[in-house]
Design an enzyme around this catalytic site. Sequence first.
Site, PDB file in Angstrom:
ATOM      1  N   CYS A   2       0.708  -1.392   0.105  1.00  0.00           N
ATOM      2  CA  CYS A   2      -0.039   0.038   0.160  1.00  0.00           C
ATOM      3  C   CYS A   2       1.002   1.137   0.128  1.00  0.00           C
ATOM      4  CB  CYS A   2      -0.844  -0.064   1.283  1.00  0.00           C
ATOM      5  SG  CYS A   2      -2.118  -1.220   1.245  1.00  0.00           S
ATOM      6  N   ARG A  27       4.284  -0.474  -4.492  1.00  0.00           N
ATOM      7  CA  ARG A  27       4.112  -0.856  -3.044  1.00  0.00           C
ATOM      8  C   ARG A  27       2.705  -1.451  -2.942  1.00  0.00           C
ATOM      9  NH1 ARG A  27       6.898   1.465   0.898  1.00  0.00           N
ATOM     10  NH2 ARG A  27       5.064   1.003   2.476  1.00  0.00           N
ATOM     11  N   TRP A  77      -2.514  -2.932  -1.876  1.00  0.00           N
ATOM     12  CA  TRP A  77      -2.117  -4.413  -1.823  1.00  0.00           C
ATOM     13  C   TRP A  77      -3.149  -4.929  -0.699  1.00  0.00           C
ATOM     14  CZ3 TRP A  77      -0.238  -8.075   1.482  1.00  0.00           C
ATOM     15  CH2 TRP A  77       0.254  -9.425   0.818  1.00  0.00           C
ATOM     16  N   ASN A 103      -2.098   2.006   5.464  1.00  0.00           N
ATOM     17  CA  ASN A 103      -1.295   0.976   5.257  1.00  0.00           C
ATOM     18  C   ASN A 103      -0.969   0.199   6.468  1.00  0.00           C
ATOM     19  OD1 ASN A 103       0.788  -0.599   4.141  1.00  0.00           O
ATOM     20  ND2 ASN A 103       2.435   0.829   4.424  1.00  0.00           N
ATOM     21  N   GLY A 104      -1.223  -1.095   6.426  1.00  0.00           N
ATOM     22  CA  GLY A 104      -0.880  -1.713   7.449  1.00  0.00           C
ATOM     23  C   GLY A 104      -2.158  -2.935   7.787  1.00  0.00           C
ATOM     24  N   GLU A 486      17.842 -17.582  -5.266  1.00  0.00           N
ATOM     25  CA  GLU A 486      17.514 -16.403  -6.231  1.00  0.00           C
ATOM     26  C   GLU A 486      17.028 -16.417  -7.666  1.00  0.00           C
ATOM     27  OE1 GLU A 486      16.891 -13.856  -4.751  1.00  0.00           O
ATOM     28  OE2 GLU A 486      17.033 -12.082  -6.464  1.00  0.00           O
ATOM     29  N   LYS A 490      13.356 -15.324  -8.786  1.00  0.00           N
ATOM     30  CA  LYS A 490      13.210 -14.397  -9.758  1.00  0.00           C
ATOM     31  C   LYS A 490      12.308 -14.920 -10.708  1.00  0.00           C
ATOM     32  CE  LYS A 490      14.853 -10.910  -8.361  1.00  0.00           C
ATOM     33  NZ  LYS A 490      14.633 -11.224  -6.987  1.00  0.00           N
ATOM     34  N   GLU A 493       8.485 -15.059  -9.468  1.00  0.00           N
ATOM     35  CA  GLU A 493       7.744 -13.902  -9.337  1.00  0.00           C
ATOM     36  C   GLU A 493       7.560 -13.000 -10.403  1.00  0.00           C
ATOM     37  OE1 GLU A 493       9.629 -11.005  -6.520  1.00  0.00           O
ATOM     38  OE2 GLU A 493      11.728 -11.355  -7.133  1.00  0.00           O
ATOM     39  N   HIS A 509      17.183 -36.871  -2.464  1.00  0.00           N
ATOM     40  CA  HIS A 509      16.674 -37.223  -1.274  1.00  0.00           C
ATOM     41  C   HIS A 509      15.106 -37.167  -1.445  1.00  0.00           C
ATOM     42  CE1 HIS A 509      20.349 -38.240   0.728  1.00  0.00           C
ATOM     43  NE2 HIS A 509      20.684 -37.251   0.271  1.00  0.00           N
ATOM     44  N   LYS A 608       6.219  -4.243  -3.395  1.00  0.00           N
ATOM     45  CA  LYS A 608       7.746  -4.266  -3.182  1.00  0.00           C
ATOM     46  C   LYS A 608       8.001  -4.231  -1.517  1.00  0.00           C
ATOM     47  CE  LYS A 608      11.850  -2.678  -4.490  1.00  0.00           C
ATOM     48  NZ  LYS A 608      12.406  -3.794  -4.740  1.00  0.00           N
TER      49      LYS A 608
HETATM   50  O1  M6R Z   1      12.700  -4.644   1.622  1.00  0.00           O
HETATM   51  P1  M6R Z   1      13.238  -6.025   1.891  1.00  0.00           P
HETATM   52  O2  M6R Z   1      14.671  -6.304   1.218  1.00  0.00           O
HETATM   53  O3  M6R Z   1      13.181  -6.272   3.405  1.00  0.00           O
HETATM   54  O4  M6R Z   1      12.253  -6.879   1.015  1.00  0.00           O
HETATM   55  C1  M6R Z   1      12.418  -8.429   1.382  1.00  0.00           C
HETATM   56  C2  M6R Z   1      11.563  -9.105   0.399  1.00  0.00           C
HETATM   57  O5  M6R Z   1      10.084  -8.851   0.454  1.00  0.00           O
HETATM   58  C3  M6R Z   1      12.202  -9.154  -1.213  1.00  0.00           C
HETATM   59  O6  M6R Z   1      13.415  -9.133  -1.324  1.00  0.00           O
HETATM   60  C4  M6R Z   1      11.179  -9.480  -2.291  1.00  0.00           C
HETATM   61  O7  M6R Z   1      11.280 -11.034  -2.085  1.00  0.00           O
HETATM   62  C5  M6R Z   1      11.672  -9.365  -3.465  1.00  0.00           C
HETATM   63  N1  M6R Z   1      10.163  -9.361  -4.331  1.00  0.00           N
HETATM   64  C6  M6R Z   1      12.365 -10.174  -4.220  1.00  0.00           C
HETATM   65  O8  M6R Z   1      12.738  -9.861  -5.680  1.00  0.00           O
END
Ligand code: M6R
Length: 613
Positions: A2, A27, A77, A103-104, A486, A490, A493, A509, A608
């Site tokens: 948000c 956001r 969001w 937001n929250g 990672e 990527k 998402e 395993h 984000k």
């Molecule tokens: O702002 P932050 O680094 O705490 O955020 C952590 C995760 O929300 C962030 O890395 C998220 O996984 C990204 N979308 C990854 O690309």
Amino acid sequence: MCGIIGATGLDDVVDLLVEGLERLEYRGYDSAGLVLTAPGELWRVRAADGTRSVAALRGLAASAPRAATTGVGHTRWATHGHPSVENAHPLFDCTGRVAVVHNGIIENHTEIGERLEAAGHTITSATDTEVLAHLVEEQMAGGLSLTEAVRVTLTMVEGSFSIAVVSADEPELLVAARRNTPLILGLTDGAALLASDIPALLGKTDRLFVLDDDQLAELRPGSVRVTTLAGAEVEPPALSIDWDLAAAQKGGYEDFMSKEIREQPRAVADTLLDRHRPDGSLTLDEARLSDDDLRRINKVYIVACGSSYHAALLAKYAIEHWARVAAEVDIASEFRYRDPVLDATTLAVGVSQSGESLDTALALREARQRGARVLAVTNVVDSSIARDADAVLYTRAGPEICVAATKTLLAQIVALELLALTLAQVRGTLSADEIDQIMESLHRLPGMIEEVLKREKEVDEVAQALVAARDFFYLGRNVGFPVALEGALKLKELSYLHAEGYPAGELKHGPIALIEPGTVVVGVATRNPLWDKFQSNIAEVKSRGATIVLVANDGDERAEALADHVLWVPAADQLLAPVVDIVPLQLFAYRLARLHGHDVDRPRNLAKTVTVE
Ligand code: M6R
């Protein structure tokens, strides 16, 4: 998670609100809305059109009353209540004269809502937020001003919030408050502004302030007054940032992700800048922990979420190998609920690009309460975790707008490697010469990343060849394992394809049962003492029909012989190699997402910055 924007005292307030929402879309983008305090009444528009919500809002706002100079906007969001116009903010009270953006999460909204409905209020949305508007209405009906009504309302709610509230009765006033989620205030001679995040206010004013937890702000044209929720006056700390507006704009790139991937050499170089004194010692000047403090540390706990968690996993290898201190890494949302063992000899490190991930912030608070020293590694100056920590190590990646982390992740990895080297230095586990050599290798990384970026076309060809694939396993060993995690994150998402990251040795395993012809296995096969074992792991999946893609060092003939496709990278030192090896996997995920027609900057269901638990 948000985005909130607000302003008072501006003739072009509606333009500022819409532009601010466009900059805050990362956001959240399930729906968007804004309200203006048009003389004598509130004027509201809302849109729920997925990633096009803010664009739709821009169209709706064209008919806004031009006399209005005060308003607030919100991009959502969804947590409580599905994405829809009815659940979009701003939310009204019964009279339509009070509007709230939030937001929250208001955790006790159900019981408050039941009481309000029993008292005759009509709640029209499924959100946790709407009760706030009705509580303010109730207090104003009892004779309180908007400010005092908000203050009393916040004594009744539990949970996390940053809010902005307007009322038709006090049309030039914005009341804002926060607990555990961010809010920035801005001031000009004739106006006052607020936003969830710095990029929304870049270029609008240099006079920025941070609102702290349990503080309330009254914004009027040209003035900001901050008090605690209890009513004590507060001087909000000024925020000093060196980001310029261009850094928060696409600058000719098709999307923010392309721009931010290309900014990685600079992000790494800047994060390394001036850390190595001429006498050979290291300096982490924002880290206010003395050498004695660091010598006393006998355990490091690192907490983080998402990509930052992958940086944390990589740090464990560096800290244990170079500094010979035990390092544990935890998913932040798990850490505080499992009774961790910490004391004054523990260094708790929180890694967060935004510095606002609530899980990470709360984990660090827990660590601090248990007596640990707390260090924040973050990209945002004066963010929540930065302000709560004993010491801060800033990454210098500039603002990151794309939801998927790229340049901030690489900056985090090198920042954590600097921390590992610093621990090694004060503990005497590496000699000055060894540290010099590692620093030289670190300084070579930006050039190597540049080199990988030049090979984008080769990555595109591999993505083209695999566009029909639906299942991907990313494998790595040693530092290649977090790189695999990672790469898989990527792809998930951005492309919405099934992708899992595994330590290559663990596949046999259980998960190997999923390998069949058509499955793609992406192996992180760069220089590593476990290459031979890794090769056997790849052979095991190849013999079961998987298509093999390997990230391999230039000229590695064994990798070439084993793989269907190779993503070539220059060879970096083993512990530093992830900074280079991640880059082709970012490009690969980006390209597959584009080939599938997805919006890379605004992937579905994501935000984000995650400021709810
Ligand atoms: O702002 P932050 O680094 O705490 O955020 C952590 C995760 O929300 C962030 O890395 C998220 O996984 C990204 N979308 C990854 O690309």
